[in-house]
Write a protein that holds these residues in place. Structure first.
Motif, mmCIF file in Angstrom:
data_model
loop_
_atom_site.group_PDB
_atom_site.id
_atom_site.type_symbol
_atom_site.label_atom_id
_atom_site.label_comp_id
_atom_site.label_asym_id
_atom_site.label_seq_id
_atom_site.Cartn_x
_atom_site.Cartn_y
_atom_site.Cartn_z
ATOM 1 N N LYS A 143 -9.066 10.632 3.942
ATOM 2 C CA LYS A 143 -8.214 10.151 3.067
ATOM 3 C C LYS A 143 -9.305 8.847 2.848
ATOM 4 O O LYS A 143 -8.627 7.581 1.490
ATOM 5 N N ALA A 144 -10.378 8.128 3.350
ATOM 6 C CA ALA A 144 -10.979 6.816 2.894
ATOM 7 C C ALA A 144 -11.805 7.445 2.022
ATOM 8 O O ALA A 144 -12.293 8.679 1.054
ATOM 9 N N GLU A 145 -11.616 6.094 1.066
ATOM 10 C CA GLU A 145 -13.024 6.124 -0.098
ATOM 11 C C GLU A 145 -13.886 5.919 0.469
ATOM 12 O O GLU A 145 -15.181 6.577 -0.988
ATOM 13 N N HIS A 151 -7.717 0.110 4.030
ATOM 14 C CA HIS A 151 -8.992 0.235 3.503
ATOM 15 C C HIS A 151 -9.261 0.203 1.886
ATOM 16 O O HIS A 151 -10.429 0.935 2.276
ATOM 17 N N ARG A 152 -7.796 -0.111 1.170
ATOM 18 C CA ARG A 152 -8.746 0.379 0.329
ATOM 19 C C ARG A 152 -9.207 -0.852 -0.393
ATOM 20 O O ARG A 152 -8.969 -2.569 0.127
ATOM 21 N N ARG A 153 -9.592 -1.757 -1.877
ATOM 22 C CA ARG A 153 -10.333 -2.425 -2.128
ATOM 23 C C ARG A 153 -9.626 -3.439 -2.684
ATOM 24 O O ARG A 153 -9.698 -4.796 -2.751
ATOM 25 N N ARG A 160 0.715 -1.316 0.375
ATOM 26 C CA ARG A 160 -0.527 0.047 -0.114
ATOM 27 C C ARG A 160 0.882 1.381 -0.023
ATOM 28 O O ARG A 160 1.659 1.738 0.751
ATOM 29 N N VAL A 185 -14.825 -4.351 2.343
ATOM 30 C CA VAL A 185 -12.852 -4.069 2.053
ATOM 31 C C VAL A 185 -12.339 -4.888 3.319
ATOM 32 O O VAL A 185 -13.194 -5.312 4.219
ATOM 33 N N LEU A 189 -5.914 4.017 4.575
ATOM 34 C CA LEU A 189 -5.217 3.223 3.106
ATOM 35 C C LEU A 189 -4.905 2.072 3.343
ATOM 36 O O LEU A 189 -5.383 1.617 2.183
#
Length: 313
Positions: A264-266, A132-134, A72, A194, A130
Motif C-alpha cells: 500500500k505504500a507510496e 505515510h502519505r505526503r 486518511r 513524510v 496509509l
C-alpha cells in the motif's frame, strides 16, 4: 460533544477515573458520562478518554495530527480516536471519543498465538502505509540522514550506559550490535520527508472496548523516514517474542509487516533496512530505561539482532 453543544442532550453526571495498572497513564483518564435526551426516558452512558500532555504545545500537536490523520481514507484495521477538544481551562488536556481497554502488548499476552501476531503485523503495516502519505499535517521537519541519526543515537546510548555502575559489559554488548549494523553498510538512506508517528511502540496501539484497534499518542508526529515507525513496531515485536520464547514468530511477523506495508505504500521499504531501524528504536528505549531489568531486556533484544540467522536479515 456535538449533541451537548446543539442542545440535543443534557449532561446529568460525570465521573472521572484515573488510569492505573500495567499500562500506566498510556490510556489516560476515563470520563464516564450520563446523558439524557429530550423525550427519551432512558439514560445514555458514554465514555471519553482524556490525556494530560507534558505541555500545551504537545497537546496541540497531538490534537492537530490526530484530527488530520483521521481524514486518511481506508484506515480500518487500525483507526485513530476522534479528538474532541483541547480544553480551554486546561490546555494540556485533550479529550478523545474512545474507550481503550488494553495496549497491544497486553492484548497479545492475553490472546496468545502466531496468527494473532501476524494479523496485528499486517494491520500495522497496512495502516502505516496509509498514514505515510505526503499530504499530511504540517509539523517539524527532520531531514537528518540515517547515518547521522544512527551515530547520534549510538553516542547517546553509550553516554547513558557509561554513567551506570558496572555498565562496561552492557556497553560492550551494545557496541557489538551497533558495529554489526554499521558494517552492513545500509544506514545512509536519506530522509523521505513524510509525516510519521515518530514514537511508535506497542504502548501507542490500543484495543478498545468496541473491539477496534487504535493508533494513539501523536504528539511526536514529524516529517522523517517512514521506516522509523516500522522499526518501532518491530522492536516491541522482537521484545515480545523473546519473552514468549518464540523467536521464529519475529521473522514471520516482520515478513507480514513489510509485505502489508509495501503493498500500500507510496515508497517500498527494503527488508535489509529494517534491522537498522529496530536498533534505533531499541537504542532510544535503552537510553531512557530506568531499571536494570528493563536495560537487560533491551540488551537481550539487541543481542538477538546481532546473532546470525532470521534476526539479522
Amino acid at each position: 460533544m456535538p449533541e451537548l453543544r446543539a442542545g440535543k442532550a443534557k449532561l446529568e453526571a460525570c465521573h472521572a477515573y484515573l488510569s492505573r495498572g500495567a499500562a500506566g497513564d498510556d490510556c489516560g483518564i476515563r470520563y464516564l458520562l450520563r446523558i439524557t435526551r429530550p423525550g427519551e426516558p432512558a439514560t445514555e452512558t458514554r465514555v471519553l478518554t482524556g490525556r494530560v500532555h507534558r505541555d500545551e504545545d504537545a497537546a496541540a500537536a497531538d490534537f492537530k495530527a490526530a484530527s488530520k490523520f483521521r481524514e486518511r481514507p481506508g484506515l480500518k484495521g487500525l483507526r485513530i480516536p476522534e479528538p474532541l477538544a483541547q480544553l480551554t481551562a486546561e490546555r494540556r488536556l485533550v479529550l478523545y471519543n474512545f474507550d481503550p481497554w488494553m495496549n497491544l502488548w497486553q492484548y497479545h499476552a492475553y490472546h496468545e498465538g502466531l496468527r494473532k501476531l501476524q494479523r496485528s503485523a499486517r494491520r500495522a503495516g497496512t495502516s502505516l502505509a496509509l498514514i505515510h502519505r505526503r499530504a499530511l499535517p504540517a509539523g517539524p521537519v527532520e531531514s537528518v540522514p540515517g547515518a547521522e541519526r544512527f551515530q547520534a543515537m549510538v553516542a547517546g546510548v553509550e553516554r547513558a550506559l557509561g554513567q551506570l555502575p558496572y555498565g562496561s559489559e552492557q556497553l560492550d554488548r551494545f557496541r557489538n550490535v551497533a558495529r554489526r549494523v554499521r558494517d552492513d553498510g545500509i544506514v545512509s538512506r536519506p530522509a523521505s520527508g513524510v509525516s510519521i508517528h515518530g514514537a511508535l511502540g506497542w504502548d501507542c496501539l490500543h484495543y478498545g472496548v468496541d473491539g477496534t484497534f487504535y493508533f494513539y499518542r501523536f504528539e511526536g508526529c514529524h516529517e522523517s523516514e517512514p521506516a522509523i515507525d516500522l522499526g518501532g513496531f518491530a522492536a516491541d515485536l522482537l521484545r515480545f517474542t523473546l519473552v514468549s520464547a518464540d523467536t521464529a514468530a519475529y521473522r514471520d511477523c516482520c515478513d507480514e509487516l513489510l509485505t502489508a506495508y509495501n503493498a500500500k505504500a507510496e515508497y517500498a521499504i527494503d527488508r535489509r533496512h529494517l534491522p537498522f531501524y529496530v536498533v534505533l528504536a531499541l537504542g532510544e528505549r535503552l537510553r531512557e530505561a530506568r531499571t536494570p531489568a528493563d536495560r537487560e531486556e533491551l540488551l537481550n533484544a539487541l543481542d538477538a539482532l546481532a546473532l546470525p540467522g532470521p534476526h539479522a536479515r
